[in-house]
Design an enzyme around this catalytic site. Sequence first.
Site, PDB file in Angstrom:
ATOM      1  N   THR A 296      -0.462  -1.557  -6.599  1.00 45.00           N
ATOM      2  CA  THR A 296       0.526  -2.514  -6.098  1.00 45.00           C
ATOM      3  C   THR A 296      -0.093  -3.866  -5.760  1.00 45.00           C
ATOM      4  O   THR A 296       0.618  -4.791  -5.382  1.00 45.00           O
ATOM      5  CB  THR A 296       1.212  -1.949  -4.845  1.00 45.00           C
ATOM      6  OG1 THR A 296       0.210  -1.540  -3.903  1.00 45.00           O
ATOM      7  CG2 THR A 296       2.073  -0.748  -5.193  1.00 45.00           C
TER       8      THR A 296
ATOM      9  N   HIS B   8      -9.266  -2.225  -2.385  1.00 45.83           N
ATOM     10  CA  HIS B   8      -9.963  -2.788  -1.233  1.00 45.83           C
ATOM     11  C   HIS B   8     -10.671  -1.669  -0.479  1.00 45.83           C
ATOM     12  O   HIS B   8     -10.557  -0.482  -0.839  1.00 45.83           O
ATOM     13  CB  HIS B   8      -8.997  -3.565  -0.325  1.00 45.83           C
ATOM     14  CG  HIS B   8      -7.812  -2.779   0.153  1.00 45.83           C
ATOM     15  ND1 HIS B   8      -7.909  -1.782   1.100  1.00 45.83           N
ATOM     16  CD2 HIS B   8      -6.501  -2.842  -0.197  1.00 45.83           C
ATOM     17  CE1 HIS B   8      -6.707  -1.270   1.331  1.00 45.83           C
ATOM     18  NE2 HIS B   8      -5.837  -1.888   0.554  1.00 45.83           N
TER      19      HIS B   8
ATOM     20  N   HIS C 141      -9.196   1.730   0.375  1.00 43.10           N
ATOM     21  CA  HIS C 141      -8.964   2.739  -0.666  1.00 43.10           C
ATOM     22  C   HIS C 141     -10.162   3.666  -0.874  1.00 43.10           C
ATOM     23  O   HIS C 141     -10.047   4.664  -1.580  1.00 43.10           O
ATOM     24  CB  HIS C 141      -8.711   2.048  -2.023  1.00 43.10           C
ATOM     25  CG  HIS C 141      -7.398   1.345  -2.132  1.00 43.10           C
ATOM     26  ND1 HIS C 141      -7.302  -0.027  -2.285  1.00 43.10           N
ATOM     27  CD2 HIS C 141      -6.128   1.805  -2.141  1.00 43.10           C
ATOM     28  CE1 HIS C 141      -6.033  -0.370  -2.373  1.00 43.10           C
ATOM     29  NE2 HIS C 141      -5.297   0.718  -2.285  1.00 43.10           N
TER      30      HIS C 141
ATOM     31  N   LYS D 147       3.803   2.469   6.162  1.00 48.47           N
ATOM     32  CA  LYS D 147       4.405   1.137   6.099  1.00 48.47           C
ATOM     33  C   LYS D 147       5.590   1.058   7.058  1.00 48.47           C
ATOM     34  O   LYS D 147       6.345   2.019   7.219  1.00 48.47           O
ATOM     35  CB  LYS D 147       4.885   0.839   4.668  1.00 48.47           C
ATOM     36  CG  LYS D 147       3.765   0.837   3.626  1.00 48.47           C
ATOM     37  CD  LYS D 147       2.803  -0.296   3.860  1.00 48.47           C
ATOM     38  CE  LYS D 147       1.669  -0.292   2.860  1.00 48.47           C
ATOM     39  NZ  LYS D 147       0.677  -1.351   3.110  1.00 48.47           N
TER      40      LYS D 147
ATOM     41  N   ARG E 229       7.870  -2.010   0.615  1.00 50.47           N
ATOM     42  CA  ARG E 229       6.915  -2.809  -0.144  1.00 50.47           C
ATOM     43  C   ARG E 229       7.640  -3.809  -1.030  1.00 50.47           C
ATOM     44  O   ARG E 229       8.732  -3.536  -1.527  1.00 50.47           O
ATOM     45  CB  ARG E 229       6.054  -1.907  -1.044  1.00 50.47           C
ATOM     46  CG  ARG E 229       5.090  -1.002  -0.313  1.00 50.47           C
ATOM     47  CD  ARG E 229       4.361  -0.116  -1.306  1.00 50.47           C
ATOM     48  NE  ARG E 229       3.513   0.864  -0.663  1.00 50.47           N
ATOM     49  CZ  ARG E 229       2.221   0.689  -0.418  1.00 50.47           C
ATOM     50  NH1 ARG E 229       1.644  -0.450  -0.749  1.00 50.47           N
ATOM     51  NH2 ARG E 229       1.508   1.637   0.154  1.00 50.47           N
TER      52      ARG E 229
ATOM     53  N   GLN F  48       5.721  12.104  -6.306  1.00 46.62           N
ATOM     54  CA  GLN F  48       4.316  12.478  -6.129  1.00 46.62           C
ATOM     55  C   GLN F  48       4.139  13.984  -6.269  1.00 46.62           C
ATOM     56  O   GLN F  48       3.140  14.443  -6.838  1.00 46.62           O
ATOM     57  CB  GLN F  48       3.790  12.007  -4.775  1.00 46.62           C
ATOM     58  CG  GLN F  48       2.295  12.290  -4.608  1.00 46.62           C
ATOM     59  CD  GLN F  48       1.693  11.607  -3.407  1.00 46.62           C
ATOM     60  OE1 GLN F  48       2.091  10.515  -3.030  1.00 46.62           O
ATOM     61  NE2 GLN F  48       0.707  12.249  -2.784  1.00 46.62           N
TER      62      GLN F  48
ATOM     63  N   ASP G  89      -2.408   9.948   5.669  1.00 46.27           N
ATOM     64  CA  ASP G  89      -1.028   9.470   5.615  1.00 46.27           C
ATOM     65  C   ASP G  89      -0.274  10.088   4.432  1.00 46.27           C
ATOM     66  O   ASP G  89       0.952  10.019   4.368  1.00 46.27           O
ATOM     67  CB  ASP G  89      -0.978   7.942   5.542  1.00 46.27           C
ATOM     68  CG  ASP G  89      -1.714   7.385   4.337  1.00 46.27           C
ATOM     69  OD1 ASP G  89      -2.569   8.080   3.762  1.00 46.27           O
ATOM     70  OD2 ASP G  89      -1.442   6.221   3.966  1.00 46.27           O
TER      71      ASP G  89
ATOM     72  N   LYS H 212      -7.590  -2.078  11.861  1.00 46.98           N
ATOM     73  CA  LYS H 212      -7.666  -1.416  10.574  1.00 46.98           C
ATOM     74  C   LYS H 212      -8.983  -1.750   9.882  1.00 46.98           C
ATOM     75  O   LYS H 212      -9.371  -2.916   9.789  1.00 46.98           O
ATOM     76  CB  LYS H 212      -6.490  -1.843   9.699  1.00 46.98           C
ATOM     77  CG  LYS H 212      -6.196  -0.902   8.554  1.00 46.98           C
ATOM     78  CD  LYS H 212      -4.855  -1.235   7.925  1.00 46.98           C
ATOM     79  CE  LYS H 212      -4.494  -0.224   6.850  1.00 46.98           C
ATOM     80  NZ  LYS H 212      -3.186  -0.509   6.255  1.00 46.98           N
TER      81      LYS H 212
ATOM     82  N   LYS I 103     -10.182  -4.972   7.031  1.00 50.63           N
ATOM     83  CA  LYS I 103      -9.336  -6.150   7.165  1.00 50.63           C
ATOM     84  C   LYS I 103     -10.113  -7.266   7.853  1.00 50.63           C
ATOM     85  O   LYS I 103     -10.889  -7.028   8.775  1.00 50.63           O
ATOM     86  CB  LYS I 103      -8.081  -5.825   7.987  1.00 50.63           C
ATOM     87  CG  LYS I 103      -7.066  -4.955   7.258  1.00 50.63           C
ATOM     88  CD  LYS I 103      -6.320  -5.752   6.201  1.00 50.63           C
ATOM     89  CE  LYS I 103      -5.176  -4.938   5.604  1.00 50.63           C
ATOM     90  NZ  LYS I 103      -4.462  -5.705   4.575  1.00 50.63           N
ATOM     91  N   THR I 104      -9.906  -8.495   7.408  1.00 48.82           N
ATOM     92  CA  THR I 104     -10.488  -9.659   8.052  1.00 48.82           C
ATOM     93  C   THR I 104      -9.371 -10.638   8.369  1.00 48.82           C
ATOM     94  O   THR I 104      -8.215 -10.430   7.964  1.00 48.82           O
ATOM     95  CB  THR I 104     -11.508 -10.360   7.129  1.00 48.82           C
ATOM     96  OG1 THR I 104     -10.799 -11.009   6.057  1.00 48.82           O
ATOM     97  CG2 THR I 104     -12.496  -9.369   6.542  1.00 48.82           C
TER      98      THR I 104
END
Length: 442
Positions: free
Chosen positions: A68, A73, A76, A110, A114, A201, A222, A259, A262-263
Amino acid sequence: MKTQEQASAQAEQTDKIPGSHISGRTVHIEALKILAERGFLQQCSDLQGLEKRMEEGPVTLYVGTDPTGPSLHAGHMVPMFAVAHLARAGHRPTVLIGGGTAMVGDPSGKTEMRKMISAREISENGKRFEKQLNTFFHHAGVTEEVNFVNNADWLSGLNYIDFLRDIGRHFSVNRMLSFEAYKMRMETGLSFIEFNYQLLQSFDFLELYRKHNCELQIGGDDQWGNIVAGVDLIRRVEGHEARSFGLTFPLVTRSDGKKMGKTEQGAVFLDGELFTPFDFFQYWRNVADADVIKFLKLFTFLPMEQINEMASWKDQKINEAKEILAYEFTSLVHGKETADKVLESVKAAFSKGGSGAALDSMPTTEIPSAELEAGIGVLELFARSGLCSSRGEARRLVQQGGARVNDEKVSDIEQNIDASHLGEDGIVLRAGKKRYARIVRG
């Protein structure tokens, strides 16, 4: 006879997995022991059954990822490291690129739906994901061939009426709404298209079970509801003798509760154009002391004996452990040669020495010669370099005393930076103690 809810509830009965519960009787089952002692394992649908199955020989397993975005990143990568450990122990890995499910959007984790992207974007993202993962598995020493599949191949052509009759009839709406992913979204609004995600899924698992004898699905915690739903679907469709298992890993957060990966500028992407190897290295070099050992276990393949020894390091010595973490992870994502250059760049930046070649790995922005001759405001320069996301952020950085140009502190927000600041290595900007960028003449 069991009701659907009773059967599904049984499928959700899990083993929490401390390492002491894993026995290491064969090379194949040894992988579970490795995962447990390194902090990967969270829940398993049937731990004893999975151990017994692994004693018989290698297992075909799969992990899925929906393309997506334009790049994988750091968030993952926990399941991907687990895939590598399992593959190195002789198990047969499959990576599912969710070209079909990405068209729907997974509601797990989420708070809102999305953003929908085009089929073309999803296809291009999927190709980038596969390339990035092939690079990672190669650097991770995975010699077992990783099988890549795309669920668009079987989901795109589904007949919706037939799918509802053959697959949808096995799902209880009440049971689906009991899973955390759906309960959380019910508070903010769950679209019907997202509600179908668990069915899709689960069907993926059934399809891979049938076509590739895939018996194990792994993923982040999750995904637990979706994974056990797939286990239950295989049992219902293929019969009670069908063996399948689900295994999940903890969702990793930093010690400050934020998280991981993340930055302030966004995600820690594997794509070097979206997040430079220098910044990637620096992200891991700057993790909190409380996180470094956990991340060494999850994001490197260093022996546990070496990691346990580093756990006793204190004060300045812990920074050495962080540098090892940063170097190892950067090597796995970008290659050893790039990691070597970045390490040299970091040392050059901090020591005001090193070779010009090392500085090539530092995030670099070209500014046209005419602009440099005329001069550029320091706030604009920091924003264009990527060290700050905006002029406003650059203003705060200067006011807080964290901005430096060629190691000279900037105190005037109106200061102009021009060609006279160019040295042999360009203009070196610094934000705070550890973030660098370089300006060169274009």
